[in-house]
Design an enzyme around this catalytic site. Structure first.
Site, short mmCIF file in Angstrom:
data_model
loop_
_atom_site.label_atom_id
_atom_site.label_comp_id
_atom_site.label_asym_id
_atom_site.label_seq_id
_atom_site.Cartn_x
_atom_site.Cartn_y
_atom_site.Cartn_z
CG ASP A 43 -1.88 1.08 1.18
OD1 ASP A 43 -3.03 1.25 0.45
OD2 ASP A 43 -1.46 2.29 1.70
CE1 TYR A 48 0.47 7.73 3.11
CE2 TYR A 48 1.08 5.61 2.29
CZ TYR A 48 0.12 6.42 2.86
OH TYR A 48 -1.02 6.09 3.34
#
Ligand code: A2P
Length: 315
Positions: A43, A48
């Site tokens: 994921d 991020y």
């Protein structure tokens, strides 16, 4: 490994490796350790800011013959600063380029919150666009086009309330197939889970262990690892509390994405898929629900903007 089977027959492994908070210099190794341990679901998300390193690791996994692309389920997410219809394709291109892939198995709208292009984390109301200016339907239509182009096999959302899902599913060409939300014993979201099941959407649980490695952690946050009930269940099954929390999600039929960059814990978390919790265990855990959010959405509230915690979760 238990899987969630989509209507076209595609199967998403129930346990995936979470990569939020996985530091640069660590995340690539974590992905390779995970694949070697048997993970087939990773994921990711543009925000991020580690997709390029994950891409290197994936390339190494493919080049070395560890796995092939079709063995893996890769999810990524559209960041809030690219919600306008002309920005969605570029955001997808960037994620595919970073991950060194030519398609994603699943692409999610990360939040029902729109930011001005280039804003990663908003500092003031001025950094936002309202949902009147960029409705989620506009973003969704652009995501549907990514499926048409073959860049996303499936599309879905994240952090959507039941009402927002109801509104979106009522007017879209392709229905969302996934809602990724915070899920753990203190936030079980049974109403939302029932709604998703009845509407043909799967759910993925993020922060399944309480995300203790968050930078904006509050001092008085509960520690799920210390809950006596979870310790009892762990003792009964001769496993760890983390494994109980993961097995509980698999048992409820949701996918779950525990984050770790530690090879032993990565392995341990995957093995949680082999733990069969019984009705007594599930009932004991069901009673722990407090509706408690670690990721409470307060970071979207800035004086003078149109986003509130209330409008996010309880609209
Ligand atoms: P680490 O990466 O050092 O393993 P979440 O998935 O809820 O965001 O939680 C991630 C946090 O939980 C990280 O601090 C991670 O640390 C830790 N963690 C992951 N797996 C385990 C485990 N099996 N036992 C204890 N802590 C874990």
């Amino acid at each position: 490994m238990k899987t969630l089977e989509f209507s076209n027959g595609d199967k998403m492994p129930a346990i995936g490796l979470g990569t939020w908070k996985s530091a640069p210099g660590e995340v690539g190794k974590a992905v390779l350790d995970a694949i070697k341990a048997g993970y087939r679901h990773i994921d990711c998300a543009a925000i991020y800011q580690n997709e390029a390193e994950i891409g290197e690791a994936l390339k190494e996994a493919f080049d070395s013959g560890l796995v092939s692309r079709s063995d893996l389920w890769i999810t990524s997410k559209l960041w809030n600063d690219s919600h306008r219809k002309d920005q969605v394709p570029a955001a997808m291109e960037k994620t595919l380029k970073d991950l060194k892939l030519d398609y994603l198995d699943l692409y999610l709208m990360h939040w029902p919150v729109a930011l001005k292009n280039g804003v990663l984390q908003p500092k003031s109301a001025d950094d936002f666009l309202s949902l009147d200016e960029v409705p989620v339907e506009e973003t969704w239509n652009a995501m549907e086009a990514l499926v048409d182009k073959g860049q996303a096999r499936h599309i879905g959302v994240s952090n959507f309330s039941e009402n927002k899902l109801r509104k979106l599913t009522g007017c879209c060409r392709m229905r969302p197939e996934m809602n990724q939300v915070e899920l753990h014993p203190y936030l079980q979201q049974r109403g939302l889970l029932d709604f998703c099941r009845n509407t043909g959407l799967f759910m993925t649980g993020y922060s399944p262990l309480g995300s203790k490695d968050r930078s904006n952690r509050k001092d008085d946050e509960p520690d799920l690892f210390e809950l006596p009930e979870l310790k009892e269940v762990a003792k009964k099954h001769d496993c760890t509390v983390a494994q109980v929390m993961i097995a509980w999600q698999v048992n409820r039929g949701t996918a779950v994405i525990p984050k770790s960059t530690n090879a032993e814990r990565i392995q341990q978390n995957l093995e949680a898929g082999n733990i069969d919790l019984d009705n007594d265990d599930m009932e004991k855990i069901a009673k722990l629900d407090k509706g408690y959010r670690f990721i409470d959405g307060t970071f979207w509230e800035k004086e003078g903007n149109s986003y509130t915690v209330e409008s996010l979760w309880n609209d």
